[in-house]
Design a protein around this motif. Structure first.
Motif, PDB file in Angstrom:
ATOM      1  N   LEU A  31       0.825  -1.201   0.000  1.00 40.25           N
ATOM      2  CA  LEU A  31       0.000   0.000   0.000  1.00 40.25           C
ATOM      3  C   LEU A  31       0.863   1.256   0.000  1.00 40.25           C
ATOM      4  O   LEU A  31       0.604   2.215  -0.734  1.00 40.25           O
ATOM      5  CB  LEU A  31      -0.935  -0.008   1.216  1.00 40.25           C
ATOM      6  N   ARG A  32       1.915   1.245   0.809  1.00 38.13           N
ATOM      7  CA  ARG A  32       2.806   2.410   0.875  1.00 38.13           C
ATOM      8  C   ARG A  32       3.564   2.612  -0.422  1.00 38.13           C
ATOM      9  O   ARG A  32       3.758   3.735  -0.881  1.00 38.13           O
ATOM     10  CB  ARG A  32       3.796   2.249   2.035  1.00 38.13           C
ATOM     11  N   THR A  33       4.023   1.521  -1.038  1.00 34.45           N
ATOM     12  CA  THR A  33       4.905   1.608  -2.200  1.00 34.45           C
ATOM     13  C   THR A  33       4.148   1.733  -3.517  1.00 34.45           C
ATOM     14  O   THR A  33       4.641   2.367  -4.453  1.00 34.45           O
ATOM     15  CB  THR A  33       5.811   0.350  -2.250  1.00 34.45           C
ATOM     16  N   CYS A  34       2.971   1.145  -3.588  1.00 31.08           N
ATOM     17  CA  CYS A  34       2.272   1.039  -4.871  1.00 31.08           C
ATOM     18  C   CYS A  34       0.918   1.749  -4.866  1.00 31.08           C
ATOM     19  O   CYS A  34       0.027   1.388  -5.644  1.00 31.08           O
ATOM     20  CB  CYS A  34       2.059  -0.441  -5.223  1.00 31.08           C
ATOM     21  N   PHE A  35       0.759   2.732  -4.018  1.00 30.22           N
ATOM     22  CA  PHE A  35      -0.520   3.421  -3.918  1.00 30.22           C
ATOM     23  C   PHE A  35      -0.860   4.117  -5.238  1.00 30.22           C
ATOM     24  O   PHE A  35      -0.025   4.798  -5.834  1.00 30.22           O
ATOM     25  CB  PHE A  35      -0.482   4.459  -2.788  1.00 30.22           C
ATOM     26  N   VAL A  36      -2.078   3.936  -5.688  1.00 32.90           N
ATOM     27  CA  VAL A  36      -2.559   4.596  -6.909  1.00 32.90           C
ATOM     28  C   VAL A  36      -3.600   5.636  -6.498  1.00 32.90           C
ATOM     29  O   VAL A  36      -4.636   5.301  -5.919  1.00 32.90           O
ATOM     30  CB  VAL A  36      -3.184   3.590  -7.895  1.00 32.90           C
ATOM     31  N   ASN A  37      -3.304   6.888  -6.778  1.00 27.54           N
ATOM     32  CA  ASN A  37      -4.218   7.972  -6.432  1.00 27.54           C
ATOM     33  C   ASN A  37      -5.160   8.226  -7.608  1.00 27.54           C
ATOM     34  O   ASN A  37      -4.745   8.675  -8.666  1.00 27.54           O
ATOM     35  CB  ASN A  37      -3.426   9.251  -6.109  1.00 27.54           C
ATOM     36  N   ASN A  38      -6.428   7.910  -7.400  1.00 29.10           N
ATOM     37  CA  ASN A  38      -7.405   8.103  -8.474  1.00 29.10           C
ATOM     38  C   ASN A  38      -8.148   9.435  -8.356  1.00 29.10           C
ATOM     39  O   ASN A  38      -9.242   9.599  -8.898  1.00 29.10           O
ATOM     40  CB  ASN A  38      -8.404   6.944  -8.509  1.00 29.10           C
ATOM     41  N   GLY A  39      -7.559  10.389  -7.642  1.00 31.03           N
ATOM     42  CA  GLY A  39      -8.129  11.729  -7.533  1.00 31.03           C
ATOM     43  C   GLY A  39      -8.931  11.964  -6.270  1.00 31.03           C
ATOM     44  O   GLY A  39      -9.302  13.108  -5.971  1.00 31.03           O
ATOM     45  N   ILE A  40      -9.202  10.906  -5.505  1.00 25.90           N
ATOM     46  CA  ILE A  40     -10.009  11.039  -4.293  1.00 25.90           C
ATOM     47  C   ILE A  40      -9.270  11.834  -3.222  1.00 25.90           C
ATOM     48  O   ILE A  40      -9.864  12.647  -2.504  1.00 25.90           O
ATOM     49  CB  ILE A  40     -10.382   9.641  -3.746  1.00 25.90           C
ATOM     50  N   ILE A  41      -7.965  11.603  -3.089  1.00 29.16           N
ATOM     51  CA  ILE A  41      -7.176  12.225  -2.024  1.00 29.16           C
ATOM     52  C   ILE A  41      -7.289  13.749  -2.059  1.00 29.16           C
ATOM     53  O   ILE A  41      -7.517  14.392  -1.024  1.00 29.16           O
ATOM     54  CB  ILE A  41      -5.691  11.821  -2.130  1.00 29.16           C
ATOM     55  N   GLU A  42      -7.146  14.330  -3.240  1.00 33.66           N
ATOM     56  CA  GLU A  42      -7.157  15.794  -3.358  1.00 33.66           C
ATOM     57  C   GLU A  42      -8.501  16.369  -2.917  1.00 33.66           C
ATOM     58  O   GLU A  42      -8.552  17.406  -2.239  1.00 33.66           O
ATOM     59  CB  GLU A  42      -6.857  16.218  -4.803  1.00 33.66           C
ATOM     60  N   VAL A  43      -9.585  15.703  -3.300  1.00 36.09           N
ATOM     61  CA  VAL A  43     -10.916  16.196  -2.932  1.00 36.09           C
ATOM     62  C   VAL A  43     -11.158  16.009  -1.432  1.00 36.09           C
ATOM     63  O   VAL A  43     -11.662  16.903  -0.748  1.00 36.09           O
ATOM     64  CB  VAL A  43     -12.018  15.477  -3.735  1.00 36.09           C
ATOM     65  N   ALA A  44     -10.784  14.824  -0.934  1.00 39.99           N
ATOM     66  CA  ALA A  44     -11.029  14.512   0.483  1.00 39.99           C
ATOM     67  C   ALA A  44     -10.291  15.462   1.416  1.00 39.99           C
ATOM     68  O   ALA A  44     -10.796  15.808   2.491  1.00 39.99           O
ATOM     69  CB  ALA A  44     -10.627  13.067   0.775  1.00 39.99           C
TER      70      ALA A  44
END
Length: 552
Positions: A31-44
């Motif tokens: 999870l730490r190394t291969c996290f894929v950000n699908n845009g949720i993080i920025e909004v959250a």
């Protein structure tokens, strides 16, 4: 076996190889190394955005997002409902007595959440970890809260709690509950309070006038305007004087609302109060509450809530649905495959296409075949791929044969998983699956209403009576007269199977086939007719013995 051109021959899938774990709690390294950000993080994390309720089905990545926030952002506070001892509220004989009598507890529940948020912010801001830190905290807060009368009143609210209150999360909830019980005792008198301590049974011998008096005096204790005003002052002062740096926002994250942290009777009321508190807590502009919720939980919540003034549509702007595209999930698998081999024994980049079948039956790629059998959620993609790796042990390549073998295990696991996911709402789901078992994909509803369905109705009616499931009468009537009552029961069955994602529906020749998890299209029972076509999701084909529409 299909062509394996460009394969790196030294790559071997060994025993124990995995591309991580389906559950975020056990997936730390990947999870730490291969996290894929699908845009949720920025909004959250945007404090100027209302969207803060991460909404998704099991395995969509809600907990992974919270874990990513913890590890990559400053000032993240995680609140675990189970550690707050909120079950003490449902176990309180006194509170059960007053609520059953008709006293509305909503104001107390909202006060409780705001109280928890405020104290958590103070404790974490000033790093209070043991009672020896309390004098330092008092000195700091004294300087912030004492300059004028309003601030002094707010400081009085904070000072009233003992030292252990600041250290022990459970103690905070318990202390606030005890304070309420004392106010109730003072408002109704000793004789009534003795009966209140008996719980609901204490109401049995009371007259209607006594019950009305209890509601009147009890409601006054619940709505303590002085306490609410003081807490409002506290949050306002903290917002202006402490949590006022736009470049250093704070996040209060609440995960695990789906767990059994309180009895359902009180759990839904507390979640409702939480949603309302989130709205009011936006007055602290540099503090954002982020909550994860499963789709079935919020649906159950909205179905149960009937209190005046609570309009579900007002919360739509706070919802942040978690959706994944095929490209994003392919990227997720690719990163994890590459890291697996880099982590195990090679520094070379390993492309996903190099280790998995390019054409299944001369048509789609192995990755597309896998994704077709998911609800486009990370957990399912990871789980299916791990099963493929298990089957390919000792080999350098995941062939079409291995994917097909893995599908047997995966499909059966998916049936178990979907039944567990919806067990609270539909404990009879595993029996409803029998209606589509062995069917040919894409048949009309009328085709399912045959002699086999008639036998099923008789069988389910008996099971429903024994297990106290709903639809017992519908099933019995359908058995007695399938022509007249069969469609009504079939509509109920297919409506549930559609909601959980097992089947997709094509309502008419002019409409497209839709699945609830991808289209988010609400289909009511009355929309389903005898000409409606039924399609079982490919994740369940093997387990439910579904026949291909082309006969292959």
């Amino acid at each position: 076996m299909a062509s394996q051109t460009n394969r790196k021959e030294h790559i071997i899938f060994k025993k124990g190889f995995r591309i991580g774990e389906p559950e975020a709690e056990a997936d730390g390294l990947f999870l730490r190394t291969c996290f894929v950000n699908n845009g949720i993080i920025e909004v959250a994390t945007a404090t100027d955005s209302r969207q803060c309720i991460l909404l998704g089905r099991t395995g969509s990545g809600k907990s992974a997002i919270i874990q990513h926030l913890i590890e990559n952002h400053k000032n993240v506070i995680v609140i675990n409902p189970e550690r707050l001892a909120l079950s003490n509220i449902s176990n309180s004989s006194v509170l059960n007595f007053f609520e059953t009598a008709g006293v509305h507890m909503d104001s107390f529940y909202k006060l409780l959440w705001k109280h928890i948020f405020t104290i958590e912010l103070i404790v974490n801001k000033y790093n209070i970890r043991n009672t020896s830190e309390i004098p330092r905290l008092s000195q700091i807060l004294s300087g912030i809260f004492k300059p004028n009368r309003d601030k002094a009143t707010a400081f009085d609210y904070i000072k009233q709690w003992g030292d252990s209150f600041w250290i022990d999360e459970e103690h905070r909830t318990t202390e606030l509950t005890r304070t309420l019980e004392k106010r109730l005792e003072g408002n109704v008198g000793a004789d009534i309070y003795k009966k209140a301590k008996l719980g609901v049974s204490g109401l049995q011998d009371l007259t209607e006038q006594q019950k009305q008096d209890i509601v009147q005096h009890g409601q006054t204790a619940i709505v303590d305007k002085k306490q609410m005003s003081s807490l409002e002052n506290v949050t306002e002062i903290l917002s202006k004087n402490v949590f006022n740096d736009q470049n250093s926002p704070w996040y209060l994250c609440i995960d695990s609302l789906d767990d059994d942290w309180a009895d359902d009777k009180i759990r839904f009321k507390l979640i409702k109060a939480l949603l309302e508190t989130i709205k009011s807590f936006r007055c602290m502009e540099n503090v954002k509450v982020i909550v994860t919720m499963r789709v079935d939980l919020i649906e159950s919540l909205f179905e149960r809530i009937s209190s005046p003034g609570f309009q579900t549509e007002k919360f739509s702007g706070y919802l942040l649905p978690i959706k994944w595209t095929r490209a994003e999930l392919t990227d997720l698998l690719s990163k994890r495959v590459n890291y697996l081999f880099e982590y195990k024994y090679t520094n070379q980049d390993i492309k996903l296409s190099e280790i998995i079948e390019k054409k299944m039956n001369g048509k789609q790629s192995g990755i597309d075949y896998i994704l077709d059998r998911t609800f486009l959620r990370p957990r399912e993609a990871i789980s299916f791929f791990n099963t493929c790796i298990d089957i390919a042990e000792g080999h350098p390549f995941i062939s079409a044969e291995y994917i097909k073998k893995a599908e047997y295990n995966y499909s059966n696991e998916r049936v178990k998983a979907v039944c567990e996911e919806w067990s609270r709402q539909y404990p009879y789901l595993k029996y409803f699956l029998d209606v589509v078992r062995n069917m040919r994909d894409g048949v009309e509803v009328a085709h399912l209403m045959n002699d086999r369905f008639k036998e099923y109705c008789e069988r389910f009616s008996d099971i429903a009576k024994k297990e106290q499931f709903p639809f017992s009468d519908e099933a019995a009537n359908s058995y007695l007269d399938t022509n007249q009552y069969g469609l009504t029961f079939m509509q109920s069955i297919l409506n549930v199977l559609y909601k959980v994602g097992v089947v997709g529906l094509k309502l008419s020749p002019n409409t497209q086939r839709v699945f609830s998890f991808s289209e988010n299209m609400k289909i009511e029972k009355h929309h389903i007719e005898k000409t409606t076509k039924v399609y079982v999701h490919k994740a369940f084909w093997i387990a439910l013995c579904i026949k291909s529409p082309d006969g292959l």
